[in-house]
Write a protein that holds these residues in place. Structure first.
Motif, PDB file in Angstrom:
ATOM      1  N   GLU A   1       1.019  -0.845   0.395  1.00  0.00           N
ATOM      2  CA  GLU A   1       0.355  -0.159  -0.304  1.00  0.00           C
ATOM      3  C   GLU A   1       0.596   1.014  -0.006  1.00  0.00           C
ATOM      4  O   GLU A   1       0.536   2.399  -0.961  1.00  0.00           O
ATOM      5  N   ASN A   2       2.046   1.807   0.657  1.00  0.00           N
ATOM      6  CA  ASN A   2       3.060   2.264   0.760  1.00  0.00           C
ATOM      7  C   ASN A   2       3.307   2.806   0.219  1.00  0.00           C
ATOM      8  O   ASN A   2       3.687   4.163  -1.023  1.00  0.00           O
ATOM      9  N   LYS A   3       3.733   1.613  -0.971  1.00  0.00           N
ATOM     10  CA  LYS A   3       4.430   1.602  -2.601  1.00  0.00           C
ATOM     11  C   LYS A   3       4.258   2.268  -3.317  1.00  0.00           C
ATOM     12  O   LYS A   3       3.433   3.004  -4.451  1.00  0.00           O
ATOM     13  N   LEU A   4       2.264   1.199  -3.810  1.00  0.00           N
ATOM     14  CA  LEU A   4       1.727   1.769  -4.348  1.00  0.00           C
ATOM     15  C   LEU A   4       1.073   3.745  -4.137  1.00  0.00           C
ATOM     16  O   LEU A   4       0.461   4.064  -5.614  1.00  0.00           O
ATOM     17  N   ASN A   5       1.305   3.609  -2.916  1.00  0.00           N
ATOM     18  CA  ASN A   5       0.951   5.340  -2.754  1.00  0.00           C
ATOM     19  C   ASN A   5       1.383   6.144  -3.405  1.00  0.00           C
ATOM     20  O   ASN A   5       1.199   7.180  -3.260  1.00  0.00           O
ATOM     21  N   ALA A   6       2.759   5.859  -3.885  1.00  0.00           N
ATOM     22  CA  ALA A   6       3.653   6.712  -4.187  1.00  0.00           C
ATOM     23  C   ALA A   6       3.419   7.720  -6.143  1.00  0.00           C
ATOM     24  O   ALA A   6       2.901   6.578  -6.286  1.00  0.00           O
ATOM     25  N   MET A   7       3.583   8.344  -6.258  1.00  0.00           N
ATOM     26  CA  MET A   7       3.609   9.067  -7.543  1.00  0.00           C
ATOM     27  C   MET A   7       4.572   8.422  -7.908  1.00  0.00           C
ATOM     28  O   MET A   7       5.768   8.466  -7.577  1.00  0.00           O
ATOM     29  N   GLY A   8       3.802   8.691  -9.302  1.00  0.00           N
ATOM     30  CA  GLY A   8       4.581   7.545 -10.315  1.00  0.00           C
ATOM     31  C   GLY A   8       4.694   6.393 -10.025  1.00  0.00           C
ATOM     32  O   GLY A   8       5.769   5.838 -10.818  1.00  0.00           O
ATOM     33  N   PHE A   9       3.571   5.066  -9.361  1.00  0.00           N
ATOM     34  CA  PHE A   9       4.325   3.942  -9.625  1.00  0.00           C
ATOM     35  C   PHE A   9       4.133   3.857 -10.682  1.00  0.00           C
ATOM     36  O   PHE A   9       2.674   3.570 -11.356  1.00  0.00           O
ATOM     37  N   ASP A  10       4.408   2.599 -10.964  1.00  0.00           N
ATOM     38  CA  ASP A  10       4.675   1.797 -12.593  1.00  0.00           C
ATOM     39  C   ASP A  10       4.797   0.611 -12.481  1.00  0.00           C
ATOM     40  O   ASP A  10       5.618  -0.495 -12.204  1.00  0.00           O
ATOM     41  N   PRO A  11       3.326  -0.160 -12.626  1.00  0.00           N
ATOM     42  CA  PRO A  11       2.871  -1.535 -12.651  1.00  0.00           C
ATOM     43  C   PRO A  11       3.724  -1.978 -13.411  1.00  0.00           C
ATOM     44  O   PRO A  11       3.975  -3.357 -13.203  1.00  0.00           O
ATOM     45  N   VAL A  12       4.190  -1.800 -14.933  1.00  0.00           N
ATOM     46  CA  VAL A  12       4.537  -2.410 -15.785  1.00  0.00           C
ATOM     47  C   VAL A  12       5.820  -2.864 -14.855  1.00  0.00           C
ATOM     48  O   VAL A  12       6.673  -3.834 -15.074  1.00  0.00           O
ATOM     49  N   LYS A  13       7.444  -1.917 -14.138  1.00  0.00           N
ATOM     50  CA  LYS A  13       7.874  -2.278 -13.455  1.00  0.00           C
ATOM     51  C   LYS A  13       7.921  -3.014 -12.674  1.00  0.00           C
ATOM     52  O   LYS A  13       8.543  -3.842 -12.391  1.00  0.00           O
ATOM     53  N   PHE A  14       6.691  -3.031 -11.663  1.00  0.00           N
ATOM     54  CA  PHE A  14       6.491  -3.611 -10.818  1.00  0.00           C
ATOM     55  C   PHE A  14       6.773  -5.158 -11.318  1.00  0.00           C
ATOM     56  O   PHE A  14       6.836  -6.403 -10.739  1.00  0.00           O
ATOM     57  N   VAL A  15       6.066  -5.865 -12.279  1.00  0.00           N
ATOM     58  CA  VAL A  15       5.599  -6.998 -12.926  1.00  0.00           C
ATOM     59  C   VAL A  15       6.225  -7.450 -13.621  1.00  0.00           C
ATOM     60  O   VAL A  15       6.945  -8.753 -13.096  1.00  0.00           O
ATOM     61  N   HIS A  16       7.567  -6.712 -14.027  1.00  0.00           N
ATOM     62  CA  HIS A  16       8.837  -6.620 -14.807  1.00  0.00           C
ATOM     63  C   HIS A  16       9.623  -7.322 -12.980  1.00  0.00           C
ATOM     64  O   HIS A  16      10.483  -8.384 -13.411  1.00  0.00           O
ATOM     65  N   ALA A  17       9.049  -6.477 -12.145  1.00  0.00           N
ATOM     66  CA  ALA A  17      10.225  -7.074 -11.012  1.00  0.00           C
ATOM     67  C   ALA A  17       9.712  -8.550 -10.228  1.00  0.00           C
ATOM     68  O   ALA A  17      10.738  -9.335 -10.216  1.00  0.00           O
ATOM     69  N   VAL A  18       8.420  -8.942 -10.488  1.00  0.00           N
ATOM     70  CA  VAL A  18       7.691 -10.027  -9.780  1.00  0.00           C
ATOM     71  C   VAL A  18       8.680 -11.028 -10.836  1.00  0.00           C
ATOM     72  O   VAL A  18       9.063 -12.998 -10.300  1.00  0.00           O
ATOM     73  N   MET A  19       8.679 -10.469 -12.483  1.00  0.00           N
ATOM     74  CA  MET A  19       9.424 -11.565 -13.121  1.00  0.00           C
ATOM     75  C   MET A  19      10.679 -12.359 -12.663  1.00  0.00           C
ATOM     76  O   MET A  19      11.160 -13.327 -13.098  1.00  0.00           O
ATOM     77  N   CYS A  20      11.216 -11.270 -11.918  1.00  0.00           N
ATOM     78  CA  CYS A  20      12.946 -11.913 -11.506  1.00  0.00           C
ATOM     79  C   CYS A  20      12.635 -12.920 -10.518  1.00  0.00           C
ATOM     80  O   CYS A  20      13.979 -12.975  -9.853  1.00  0.00           O
ATOM     81  N   TYR A  21      11.686 -12.553  -9.600  1.00  0.00           N
ATOM     82  CA  TYR A  21      11.754 -13.666  -9.335  1.00  0.00           C
ATOM     83  C   TYR A  21      11.939 -15.054  -8.996  1.00  0.00           C
ATOM     84  O   TYR A  21      12.037 -15.419  -9.764  1.00  0.00           O
ATOM     85  N   HIS A  22      11.797 -16.116  -7.309  1.00  0.00           N
ATOM     86  CA  HIS A  22      12.523 -17.208  -8.127  1.00  0.00           C
ATOM     87  C   HIS A  22      11.040 -18.403  -7.985  1.00  0.00           C
ATOM     88  O   HIS A  22       9.398 -17.542  -8.387  1.00  0.00           O
ATOM     89  N   ARG A  23      11.087 -19.454  -9.462  1.00  0.00           N
ATOM     90  CA  ARG A  23       9.391 -18.987 -10.097  1.00  0.00           C
ATOM     91  C   ARG A  23       8.523 -19.999  -8.851  1.00  0.00           C
ATOM     92  O   ARG A  23       7.303 -19.724  -9.399  1.00  0.00           O
TER      93      ARG A  23
END
Length: 96
Positions: free
Chosen positions: A22-44
């Protein structure tokens, strides 16, 4: 959810994780595409867990008990279409 259930939820790791998100989403400029790209770097396995969260979110957003207004009606309507499509019933996400 009862008051007791809510109080118990507020002490859980899941609540703490949701608060951090919630704290991160509430920040100006949060980019959902970058977030998903970051998740894609997680362990499977963690990607699988994250996707379970996404599917459960869709189910909850589509629920008749979900309280929505004009700010989040689009999310409710989109989730309802996904649930109505039957796609979630066909999903199998094993723990491996």
């Amino acid at each position: 959810m009862t008051t007791l259930e809510l109080e118990k939820l507020k002490t859980s790791n899941e609540w703490k994780a949701a608060e951090e998100l919630e704290n991160k989403l509430n920040a100006m400029g949060f980019d959902p595409v970058k977030f998903v790209h970051a998740v894609m770097c997680y362990h499977r396995t963690l990607q699988q867990i994250y996707f379970r969260i996404v599917l459960e979110s869709i189910k909850q957003f589509a629920s008749p008990e979900y309280g929505y207004d004009l700010r989040n009606k689009g999310a409710h309507d989109a989730a309802q279409k996904i649930v109505d499509s039957g796609a979630l019933e066909e999903s199998y996400l094993p723990y491996i």
